[in-house]
Write a protein that holds these residues in place. Structure first.
Motif, mmCIF file in Angstrom:
data_model
loop_
_atom_site.group_PDB
_atom_site.id
_atom_site.type_symbol
_atom_site.label_atom_id
_atom_site.label_comp_id
_atom_site.label_asym_id
_atom_site.label_seq_id
_atom_site.Cartn_x
_atom_site.Cartn_y
_atom_site.Cartn_z
ATOM 1 N N ARG A 14 0.889 -1.109 0.002
ATOM 2 C CA ARG A 14 0.053 -0.016 -0.087
ATOM 3 C C ARG A 14 0.914 1.053 0.060
ATOM 4 N N TRP A 31 5.050 3.128 2.387
ATOM 5 C CA TRP A 31 4.553 2.126 1.889
ATOM 6 C C TRP A 31 4.498 1.006 3.305
ATOM 7 N N ALA A 34 0.363 -4.620 2.100
ATOM 8 C CA ALA A 34 -1.323 -4.658 1.791
ATOM 9 C C ALA A 34 -1.920 -5.984 1.822
ATOM 10 N N GLY A 105 4.009 -2.053 -5.130
ATOM 11 C CA GLY A 105 2.779 -1.253 -4.899
ATOM 12 C C GLY A 105 2.626 0.151 -5.521
#
Length: 118
Positions: A14, A31, A34, A105
């Motif tokens: 993410r 980051w 996720a 990501g």
């Protein structure tokens, strides 16, 4: 956003982006895992890319980050107006020799230039 190219195990990050100056040319990037596959990994290094959106997507290398899940980067001064995103490639190995990408990501898109929505 999910990625498969270049990844054996589905590991997704993410990615968050925040503009940190009035000129909209400096970004704070974070980051985190996720999904469960990424959460089990320890990342030693990450490479940060600016992605030009629209047409044929192009990645522009911005920075290499060592053992932390955040970075501050400055966008190129000659960057054209348009839609962009940030991509983070994370590596669990401290050795670049193995070349194995462990997670990736992409941030949500943002606009540079007239009508900036950052």
């Amino acid at each position: 956003m999910r990625y498969r190219a270049g990844l054996e195990g589905e590991a997704t990050l993410r990615v968050g982006v925040e503009f940190t100056d009035a000129a909209r040319r400096s970004l704070g990037i974070t980051w985190s895992a996720a999904n469960a596959s990424a959460a089990r990994k320890k990342f030693e290094y990450a490479r940060i890319f600016l992605v030009v959106l629209g047409g044929d997507p192009q990645r522009i290398y911005l920075d290499l980050v060592d053992r932390r899940p955040s970075a501050s980067v400055r966008l190129p001064a000659d960057l054209a107006d348009g839609e962009y995103a940030i991509e983070v490639d994370a590596y669990g190995s401290a050795s670049w020799g193995d070349g194995r990408l462990d997670a990736r990501g992409r941030s949500v898109s943002f606009t540079i230039g007239p009508g900036e929505s950052g």
